[in-house]
Design a protein around this motif. Structure first.
Motif, PDB file in Angstrom:
ATOM      1  N   GLU A 120       0.834  -1.200   0.000  1.00 41.99           N
ATOM      2  CA  GLU A 120       0.000   0.000   0.000  1.00 41.99           C
ATOM      3  C   GLU A 120       0.867   1.248   0.000  1.00 41.99           C
ATOM      4  O   GLU A 120       1.991   1.250   0.507  1.00 41.99           O
ATOM      5  CB  GLU A 120      -0.916   0.019   1.225  1.00 41.99           C
ATOM      6  CG  GLU A 120      -1.973  -1.070   1.221  1.00 41.99           C
ATOM      7  CD  GLU A 120      -2.867  -0.975   2.447  1.00 41.99           C
ATOM      8  OE1 GLU A 120      -3.188   0.170   2.851  1.00 41.99           O
ATOM      9  OE2 GLU A 120      -3.223  -2.022   3.007  1.00 41.99           O
ATOM     10  N   SER A 121       0.312   2.315  -0.539  1.00 43.47           N
ATOM     11  CA  SER A 121       0.996   3.601  -0.535  1.00 43.47           C
ATOM     12  C   SER A 121       0.952   4.230   0.854  1.00 43.47           C
ATOM     13  O   SER A 121      -0.034   4.076   1.584  1.00 43.47           O
ATOM     14  CB  SER A 121       0.335   4.551  -1.543  1.00 43.47           C
ATOM     15  OG  SER A 121       0.707   5.882  -1.315  1.00 43.47           O
ATOM     16  N   ILE A 122       2.001   4.944   1.210  1.00 43.51           N
ATOM     17  CA  ILE A 122       2.007   5.697   2.468  1.00 43.51           C
ATOM     18  C   ILE A 122       0.868   6.714   2.481  1.00 43.51           C
ATOM     19  O   ILE A 122       0.300   7.034   3.528  1.00 43.51           O
ATOM     20  CB  ILE A 122       3.357   6.428   2.657  1.00 43.51           C
ATOM     21  CG1 ILE A 122       4.522   5.439   2.587  1.00 43.51           C
ATOM     22  CG2 ILE A 122       3.383   7.201   3.972  1.00 43.51           C
ATOM     23  CD1 ILE A 122       4.447   4.327   3.593  1.00 43.51           C
ATOM     24  N   GLY A 152      -4.253   3.820  -0.325  1.00 46.06           N
ATOM     25  CA  GLY A 152      -4.528   3.145  -1.576  1.00 46.06           C
ATOM     26  C   GLY A 152      -3.381   2.243  -1.992  1.00 46.06           C
ATOM     27  O   GLY A 152      -2.357   2.164  -1.315  1.00 46.06           O
ATOM     28  N   PRO A 153      -3.515   1.547  -3.123  1.00 47.81           N
ATOM     29  CA  PRO A 153      -2.467   0.635  -3.570  1.00 47.81           C
ATOM     30  C   PRO A 153      -1.190   1.373  -3.934  1.00 47.81           C
ATOM     31  O   PRO A 153      -1.215   2.543  -4.334  1.00 47.81           O
ATOM     32  CB  PRO A 153      -3.084  -0.057  -4.791  1.00 47.81           C
ATOM     33  CG  PRO A 153      -4.151   0.875  -5.267  1.00 47.81           C
ATOM     34  CD  PRO A 153      -4.669   1.556  -4.042  1.00 47.81           C
ATOM     35  N   TYR A 189       3.484  -0.062 -12.212  1.00 49.39           N
ATOM     36  CA  TYR A 189       4.718   0.479 -11.632  1.00 49.39           C
ATOM     37  C   TYR A 189       4.489   0.798 -10.156  1.00 49.39           C
ATOM     38  O   TYR A 189       3.375   1.115  -9.715  1.00 49.39           O
ATOM     39  CB  TYR A 189       5.212   1.719 -12.381  1.00 49.39           C
ATOM     40  CG  TYR A 189       4.341   2.954 -12.244  1.00 49.39           C
ATOM     41  CD1 TYR A 189       4.515   3.862 -11.190  1.00 49.39           C
ATOM     42  CD2 TYR A 189       3.340   3.235 -13.176  1.00 49.39           C
ATOM     43  CE1 TYR A 189       3.729   5.000 -11.063  1.00 49.39           C
ATOM     44  CE2 TYR A 189       2.540   4.370 -13.061  1.00 49.39           C
ATOM     45  CZ  TYR A 189       2.738   5.241 -12.001  1.00 49.39           C
ATOM     46  OH  TYR A 189       1.947   6.363 -11.881  1.00 49.39           O
ATOM     47  N   LEU A 190       5.575   0.707  -9.395  1.00 48.08           N
ATOM     48  CA  LEU A 190       5.529   0.879  -7.936  1.00 48.08           C
ATOM     49  C   LEU A 190       5.703   2.332  -7.550  1.00 48.08           C
ATOM     50  O   LEU A 190       6.560   3.033  -8.082  1.00 48.08           O
ATOM     51  CB  LEU A 190       6.650   0.051  -7.295  1.00 48.08           C
ATOM     52  CG  LEU A 190       6.835   0.195  -5.780  1.00 48.08           C
ATOM     53  CD1 LEU A 190       5.651  -0.404  -5.027  1.00 48.08           C
ATOM     54  CD2 LEU A 190       8.143  -0.470  -5.343  1.00 48.08           C
ATOM     55  N   HIS A 191       4.894   2.776  -6.598  1.00 48.22           N
ATOM     56  CA  HIS A 191       5.045   4.110  -6.002  1.00 48.22           C
ATOM     57  C   HIS A 191       4.634   4.016  -4.533  1.00 48.22           C
ATOM     58  O   HIS A 191       3.462   3.848  -4.216  1.00 48.22           O
ATOM     59  CB  HIS A 191       4.192   5.156  -6.732  1.00 48.22           C
ATOM     60  CG  HIS A 191       2.742   4.779  -6.887  1.00 48.22           C
ATOM     61  ND1 HIS A 191       1.792   5.030  -5.919  1.00 48.22           N
ATOM     62  CD2 HIS A 191       2.097   4.138  -7.889  1.00 48.22           C
ATOM     63  CE1 HIS A 191       0.610   4.580  -6.331  1.00 48.22           C
ATOM     64  NE2 HIS A 191       0.769   4.028  -7.513  1.00 48.22           N
ATOM     65  N   THR A 198      -7.309   6.276   3.705  1.00 52.68           N
ATOM     66  CA  THR A 198      -6.619   5.331   4.600  1.00 52.68           C
ATOM     67  C   THR A 198      -5.111   5.498   4.660  1.00 52.68           C
ATOM     68  O   THR A 198      -4.402   4.629   5.146  1.00 52.68           O
ATOM     69  CB  THR A 198      -6.903   3.855   4.216  1.00 52.68           C
ATOM     70  OG1 THR A 198      -6.262   3.556   2.969  1.00 52.68           O
ATOM     71  CG2 THR A 198      -8.396   3.594   4.106  1.00 52.68           C
ATOM     72  N   GLY A 199      -4.584   6.617   4.212  1.00 51.36           N
ATOM     73  CA  GLY A 199      -3.148   6.832   4.281  1.00 51.36           C
ATOM     74  C   GLY A 199      -2.802   7.804   5.386  1.00 51.36           C
ATOM     75  O   GLY A 199      -3.434   7.832   6.440  1.00 51.36           O
TER      76      GLY A 199
END
Length: 557
Positions: A161-163, A166-167, A183-185, A419-420
């Motif tokens: 999950e992203s800081i 979300g994903p 791609y990852l972030h 949710t971050g």
């Protein structure tokens, strides 16, 4: 509020010839868009910073850390960098950056710049080419592109999950318009993570370091220093608490052993330059012992002490964190750092105004008078501890967080994701006030990019200068005492003294600090001559001193 003041701050800050200056430096964080506006467009800039450097010298700090000013689409306030060797036009030009560095050095101030190596902007040339060229492009190997899971690749490659909520994966579109790889972030989708296993990424950042070192900067604050290397195979993490993503637990994308090889190579680059250039780690780790790994003799020079920042105004809790911090840094020979506020957390004048346990992202103003009294006391405690201290712009004015910003003016990207992070970081980023009046209280001629409260004028530099009870003059006096007394600054330990419950008392040579964290006045044996008090007058009767509630006092033995 009566306050005992030290002599005026007239001693010059550290000069460029001082060795190991970073061991006891007081470093002032400038958030460029909110510090001073030089061209009247409502946004702070490098010219505004340059014009206010004399103020920082008079304040008494040793160095200035500048948050990002690089070319950026500003999806995350400049922490999404499109070109690491260019200045964003909203902040000025490379000539303006050169002027800031040169004039700071003329004033005896050092300049530390932010470096953002975990991720770039999605507008970075490498990433844009990777998208255009499609799967199989060599540029994709410099980021984390992966095919998706599921029958048609419609699911993310893993469950990270992203800081920001979300994903942590976004799916691309192939050049022919069909759904593509992911791609990852770890942060916003506009911030793709670099693949630090790729030699081109490592070569590029060593080149970026040299570019800015050649410009004359004195060091780098390294953003997300714990995040560059990911665990082999990018394994799933399973069910977890979202807060663990911030570094409170072991994660396959944070605090991997491979990051230390990177920083050892960077340290070698800095050693090529004269003048004690430094690396400062923003490393969120589960423990201070893990943080110490970043400041071993051949790696970085300093690491932020986030465990201290999150500590409540409680004597027992503070003492435990102070002891643990000093003990963790002692074996690696690094200075401990202390910080109370920055651009990512609610200002401590507001945190301490609220009940303990609410964390570092608050939405309520709390008891303003109580918060300011505790904040002033916490500042004197911090500046008395061994090591280096960080001051976030505006805390020397006692600024509270702006907790009532309308939703329509907010710009924190995490505010718009679920949710971050809390998403209320804008409250500590409101432009600071310089004058009593004016459309932006002296910030600039064209208003300010975030609205300032109507009460900002009475908290301004102009209003507080010369007022012996003001928070600004407290900071000036404290920094003057810190420079003048050889016991303060660098060191590895404190000598704890007996004190009543709720009170911290320690000695450093001929200096004693007493911090009363309780809500009542406390009587203590008179340690010596009073140097400075954070709040109400210290009553001295015979051989005893009455320290008011939520007050810290400095004494010469």
């Amino acid at each position: 509020m009566t306050q005992h003041l030290a002599a005026p701050a007239d001693a010059a800050p550290a000069t460029g010839t001082q060795s190991d200056w970073w061991r006891d430096a007081v470093i002032y964080q400038v958030y460029p868009r909110s510090f001073a506006d030089g061209n009247g467009d409502g946004m702070g800039d490098l010219e505004g910073i340059r014009s206010r450097l004399p103020y920082l010298k008079e304040l008494g700090v040793d160095a200035v850390w500048l948050s990002p000013f690089y070319a950026s689409p500003q999806a995350d306030a400049g922490y999404d960098v499109a070109d690491y060797r260019a200045i964003d036009p909203m902040f000025g030009t490379l000539h303006d950056a050169d002027a800031v560095i040169r004039e700071a050095h003329e004033l005896g101030l050092r300049i530390i710049v932010d470096l953002v190596p975990n991720h770039s902007s999605d507008q970075h040339e490498w990433f844009q080419r990777a998208l255009r060229e499609g799967p199989g492009s060599p540029l994709r190997e410099r980021y984390h592109f992966r095919p998706g899971k599921g029958k048609n690749g419609e699911l993310p490659p893993n469950d990270w999950e992203s800081i920001f909520g979300g994903p942590a994966w976004t799916r691309t579109e192939n050049p022919d318009g069909t759904p593509g790889e992911w791609y990852l972030h770890l942060f916003a989708p506009e911030q793709p993570d670099f693949n630090w296993e790729h030699p081109a990424v490592r070569d590029e950042f060593r080149s970026i370091l040299r570019f800015w070192l050649d410009m004359g900067v004195d060091g780098f604050r390294v953003d997300v220093a714990h995040g560059l290397v990911k665990a082999d195979g990018l394994p799933d993490i399973g069910a977890h608490d979202q807060l663990k993503l911030l570094g409170n637990d072991v994660m396959p994308f944070f605090d991997q052993e491979g990051v230390h090889e990177i920083y050892r190579s960077w340290r070698k680059v800095l050693s090529e330059y004269d003048g004690e250039r430094v690396l400062v780690a923003e490393a969120w780790t589960p423990t201070v012992e893990r943080t110490a790994n970043y400041v071993r003799p051949d790696e970085m020079h300093q690491a932020f002490n986030f465990q201290y920042l999150g500590t409540h105004w409680d004597a027992a809790e503070l003492r435990a964190v102070i002891d643990a911090s000093l003990a963790a840094m002692r074996p690696v020979g690094a200075p401990t750092t202390w910080v109370l506020s920055n651009h990512d957390v609610t200002r401590h004048a507001t945190r301490f105004a609220n009940p303990a346990g609410l964390g570092t992202q608050l939405r309520t103003p709390g008891d303003r008078e109580l918060g300011l009294r505790r904040a002033r006391a916490a500042t004197l405690l911090m500046l008395a501890l061994p090591g280096s201290a960080y001051v976030y712009q505006g805390e020397e004015l006692g600024l509270p967080d702006v907790t009532d910003l309308p939703d329509e003016v907010r710009q924190d990207p995490s505010f718009f994701r679920a949710t971050g992070q809390d998403g209320f970081r804008d409250g500590c980023r409101v432009p600071i006030p310089w004058t009593v009046g004016g459309s932006s209280y002296g910030f600039g001629a064209g208003g300010s990019w975030l609205p300032q409260p109507a009460t900002w004028g009475r908290l301004s530099v102009e209003a507080q200068t010369g007022d012996p009870t003001s928070t600004l003059e407290l900071y000036r006096s404290a920094l003057a005492v810190r420079r003048e007394r050889p016991e303060l600054g660098a060191g590895e330990s404190v000598e704890w003294l007996e004190a009543p419950e709720g009170v911290l008392s320690f000695r450093r040579g001929g200096f004693v600090c007493i911090a009363n964290t309780t809500g009542r006045a406390i009587t203590v044996p008179l340690p010596g001559r009073l140097l400075l008090s954070s709040g109400e007058e210290i009553r001295i009767v015979d051989d005893e001193a009455l320290v008011p509630a939520d007050t810290t006092a400095w004494w010469a033995v």
